[in-house]
Scaffold this active site. Structure first.
Site, PDB file in Angstrom:
ATOM      1  N   HIS A  93       0.828  -1.216   0.000  1.00 57.55           N
ATOM      2  CA  HIS A  93       0.000   0.000   0.000  1.00 57.55           C
ATOM      3  C   HIS A  93       0.860   1.262   0.000  1.00 57.55           C
ATOM      4  CE1 HIS A  93      -3.715   2.243   0.681  1.00 57.55           C
ATOM      5  NE2 HIS A  93      -2.986   3.020   1.466  1.00 57.55           N
ATOM      6  N   HIS A 128      -5.516   5.120  10.217  1.00 60.80           N
ATOM      7  CA  HIS A 128      -4.473   6.123  10.421  1.00 60.80           C
ATOM      8  C   HIS A 128      -5.005   7.303  11.221  1.00 60.80           C
ATOM      9  CE1 HIS A 128      -6.223   6.619   6.425  1.00 60.80           C
ATOM     10  NE2 HIS A 128      -6.016   7.900   6.530  1.00 60.80           N
TER      11      HIS A 128
HETATM   12 FE   LIG Z   1      -7.496   8.869   5.417  1.00 59.43          FE
END
Ligand SMILES: [Fe+2]
Length: 385
Positions: free
Chosen positions: A263, A300
């Protein structure tokens, strides 16, 4: 824009006599956004750009703040912004801070009886729906679905739409909009690893000189007010210009995605930068090709920035029930991540057709009254199983 460009007629030496066929002088003007220290162009007008006839009463277009401080994942249904005839009236600021204002607009009509100038902010107008022409003294730029129009502050312009169905996503930036510095070499050229290059930049064309006297209304925005000015000569009276300061466009469809075995983080999607924020493009691309890769993003928590996503088209793989024109604001301070089920669902997929614009501002955004009106109030609960 760090590419030299020139249209029309200019004298061989700057700041020298440049005369019309009748022997009178053209009027030279230096236009820039950061004084004499950065990009600029020299413009040659048929008449001085200073001939003011009258000045009307200014009116306020300042965003009305509804939620100054907040810590809530928020979703706005952008296509619920109602179409309006007039371009300026149709622009609805929804998320704002001292670095940028993000607006949504669905204008139905072209600007025919006035011109507009934003004197304090560069504008990035992303064309979600509609086609037309950005008309300026520098020349014209034809636009279509997917174009980012980058209009430096101080540029007098008109939007000419080919039809009534237009949807725009607009960023007003109080600092200059530029390609990220890391994409450019020491001379300003876009380097091999940049996701777009000079060939992708659409520059003004078809310069036409409007040598006209009359009453020309220019609505000038400064400090949240619009000042109606009437000038005595046509603002598009350029006979020529050269330099690095001018409106330009880049299609999101010309942004070449950077992919990898694992990613890739959001900076690979970066398209533009201003002071204290970045603009990124998420475009159709091949997914990660490590045999055990997870294409969906990890959770995140960027505590130093808010994150705005504007969904343009395609199936956004980390979200459930996303609609075109939807906008999410994930504020710094709390984590966010893929919706339930979307991590497993992403495994084994080879590609995505998602198309979205992302803005990461490093100062918190405030929500306006127009934002609250189109809010999906339960979005913050949408990660529940
Ligand atoms: Fe985001």
């Amino acid at each position: 824009m760090p590419v030299y460009h020139s249209l029309g007629s200019i004298p061989p030496k700057r700041h020298t006599q440049f005369r019309k066929p009748d022997g009178s002088l053209y009027a030279e003007e230096l236009v820039s956004t950061e004084g004499f220290s950065s990009l600029y162009s020299l413009v040659y007008h048929a008449y001085p750009p200073t001939i003011v006839k009258t000045l009307g009463e200014p009116y306020c277009v300042e965003p009305k703040i509804a939620r100054e401080k907040h810590l809530k994942h928020t979703s706005l249904i952008g296509f619920n912004i109602q179409p309006e005839d007039d371009y300026l009236q149709s622009r609805k600021p929804v998320l704002v801070n001292s670095d940028l204002h993000i607006s949504l607009a669905a204008p139905r009509q072209s600007m025919v009886d006035y011109f507009y100038k934003n004197s304090q902010a560069d504008e990035v107008v992303f064309i979600h729906e509609g086609t037309g022409t950005l008309k300026t003294g520098f020349g014209n730029i034809k636009f279509q679905y997917g174009d980012y129009l980058v209009i430096p502050r101080g540029t007098i312009y008109q939007m000419e739409f080919n039809g009534a169905a237009n949807r725009l996503f607009i960023v007003e930036s109080f600092s200059p909009i530029r390609p990220p510095k890391r994409y450019r070499n020491q001379y300003g050229q876009l380097m091999e690893h940049s996701p777009y290059c000079e060939r992708d930049i659409k520059r003004p064309a078809d310069l036409k000189t409007y040598d006209e006297h009359g009453d020309f209304k220019i609505l000038i925005k400064k400090q949240g007010l619009i000042y109606p000015y009437i000038y005595g000569t046509h603002p598009f009276d350029f006979v020529g210009w050269d330099g690095f300061h001018y409106p330009w466009a880049l299609s999101i469809h010309d942004f070449e995605p950077i992919t990898g075995r694992l990613h890739q983080p959001p900076p690979v999607h970066q398209t533009f930068e201003g002071d204290n924020f970045v603009i990124c493009s998420f475009v159709p691309r091949k997914f990660d090709y490590h045999p055990l890769s997870i294409p969906a993003p990890y959770n995140h928590s960027n505590v130093d920035s808010d994150e705005v996503l504007y969904y343009v088209d395609g199936d956004f793989m980390s979200r459930k029930s996303v609609v075109k024109g939807q906008m999410t604001l994930h504020p710094g301070g709390i984590p966010h991540g893929p919706h339930p089920g979307s991590v497993e669902k992403s495994i084994g997929k080879e590609s995505t057709d998602e198309l979205a614009v992302m803005i990461d501002p490093f100062r918190p955004l405030m929500l306006t009254e127009d934002a609250i009106r189109i809010e999906d109030e339960n979005y913050y609960k949408s990660w529940q199983y």
